[in-house]
Design a protein around this motif. Structure first.
Motif, PDB file in Angstrom:
ATOM      1  N   VAL A 210       8.033  -1.463 -11.976  1.00  0.00           N
ATOM      2  CA  VAL A 210       8.069  -1.648 -10.530  1.00  0.00           C
ATOM      3  C   VAL A 210       7.317  -2.923 -10.173  1.00  0.00           C
ATOM      4  N   VAL A 211       8.006  -3.814  -9.462  1.00  0.00           N
ATOM      5  CA  VAL A 211       7.386  -5.025  -8.924  1.00  0.00           C
ATOM      6  C   VAL A 211       7.444  -4.869  -7.409  1.00  0.00           C
ATOM      7  N   ARG A 212       6.265  -4.900  -6.773  1.00  0.00           N
ATOM      8  CA  ARG A 212       6.238  -4.690  -5.323  1.00  0.00           C
ATOM      9  C   ARG A 212       5.239  -5.632  -4.667  1.00  0.00           C
ATOM     10  N   LYS A 213       5.480  -5.858  -3.393  1.00  0.00           N
ATOM     11  CA  LYS A 213       4.564  -6.673  -2.598  1.00  0.00           C
ATOM     12  C   LYS A 213       3.611  -5.718  -1.896  1.00  0.00           C
ATOM     13  N   HIS A 214       2.329  -5.904  -2.137  1.00  0.00           N
ATOM     14  CA  HIS A 214       1.288  -5.053  -1.563  1.00  0.00           C
ATOM     15  C   HIS A 214       0.186  -5.946  -1.011  1.00  0.00           C
ATOM     16  N   ALA A 215      -0.111  -5.772   0.250  1.00  0.00           N
ATOM     17  CA  ALA A 215      -1.157  -6.561   0.918  1.00  0.00           C
ATOM     18  C   ALA A 215      -0.903  -8.061   0.752  1.00  0.00           C
ATOM     19  N   GLY A 216       0.374  -8.444   0.836  1.00  0.00           N
ATOM     20  CA  GLY A 216       0.741  -9.859   0.761  1.00  0.00           C
ATOM     21  C   GLY A 216       0.838 -10.437  -0.637  1.00  0.00           C
ATOM     22  N   GLN A 217       0.583  -9.632  -1.654  1.00  0.00           N
ATOM     23  CA  GLN A 217       0.622 -10.103  -3.040  1.00  0.00           C
ATOM     24  C   GLN A 217       1.671  -9.329  -3.837  1.00  0.00           C
ATOM     25  N   TRP A 218       2.417 -10.038  -4.683  1.00  0.00           N
ATOM     26  CA  TRP A 218       3.372  -9.376  -5.570  1.00  0.00           C
ATOM     27  C   TRP A 218       2.624  -8.830  -6.777  1.00  0.00           C
ATOM     28  N   GLN A 219       2.934  -7.581  -7.164  1.00  0.00           N
ATOM     29  CA  GLN A 219       2.273  -6.916  -8.289  1.00  0.00           C
ATOM     30  C   GLN A 219       3.317  -6.245  -9.166  1.00  0.00           C
ATOM     31  N   CYS A 220       3.007  -6.119 -10.447  1.00  0.00           N
ATOM     32  CA  CYS A 220       3.871  -5.425 -11.398  1.00  0.00           C
ATOM     33  C   CYS A 220       3.045  -4.325 -12.077  1.00  0.00           C
ATOM     34  N   ASP A 221       3.733  -3.236 -12.458  1.00  0.00           N
ATOM     35  CA  ASP A 221       3.010  -2.142 -13.106  1.00  0.00           C
ATOM     36  C   ASP A 221       3.072  -2.189 -14.634  1.00  0.00           C
ATOM     37  N   CYS A 222       3.517  -3.329 -15.219  1.00  0.00           N
ATOM     38  CA  CYS A 222       3.587  -3.435 -16.682  1.00  0.00           C
ATOM     39  C   CYS A 222       2.193  -3.638 -17.285  1.00  0.00           C
ATOM     40  N   GLU A 223       2.094  -3.453 -18.596  1.00  0.00           N
ATOM     41  CA  GLU A 223       0.808  -3.579 -19.297  1.00  0.00           C
ATOM     42  C   GLU A 223       0.187  -4.965 -19.130  1.00  0.00           C
ATOM     43  N   ALA A 224       1.001  -6.007 -19.254  1.00  0.00           N
ATOM     44  CA  ALA A 224       0.468  -7.377 -19.132  1.00  0.00           C
ATOM     45  C   ALA A 224      -0.176  -7.572 -17.762  1.00  0.00           C
ATOM     46  N   ALA A 225       0.547  -7.212 -16.700  1.00  0.00           N
ATOM     47  CA  ALA A 225       0.022  -7.393 -15.348  1.00  0.00           C
ATOM     48  C   ALA A 225      -1.214  -6.532 -15.103  1.00  0.00           C
ATOM     49  N   LEU A 226      -1.212  -5.319 -15.643  1.00  0.00           N
ATOM     50  CA  LEU A 226      -2.381  -4.444 -15.466  1.00  0.00           C
ATOM     51  C   LEU A 226      -3.633  -5.005 -16.129  1.00  0.00           C
TER      52      LEU A 226
END
Length: 71
Positions: A25-41
């Motif tokens: 899941v890639v979503r925009k939260h509080a104006g920032q794009w975030q991903c739930d993958c291991e690298a992004a975490l």
């Protein structure tokens, strides 16, 4: 190209490269794009987020082209 599904203007599902069938899941939260993958975490750049940015950029270019064509 892996599967990218837009669920809303601020949320996409992007298929994992390393685990076919798994969707991140890639979503925009509080104006920032975030991903739930291991690298992004772990604070690293991920290709899922880059893929969504490419889709959004291509969509914007298409809209601009259509506006100039219709003007």
């Amino acid at each position: 190209m892996k599967t990218i599904i837009q669920q809303s203007p601020s949320q996409f599902l992007v298929e994992s490269k390393s685990q076919p069938g798994l969707m991140h899941v890639v979503r925009k939260h509080a104006g920032q794009w975030q991903c739930d993958c291991e690298a992004a975490l772990h604070g690293r750049s991920c290709w899922h987020l880059r893929s969504v940015c490419e889709v959004l950029t291509a969509d914007e270019k298409q809209r601009r082209w259509e506006r100039t064509r219709l003007a």
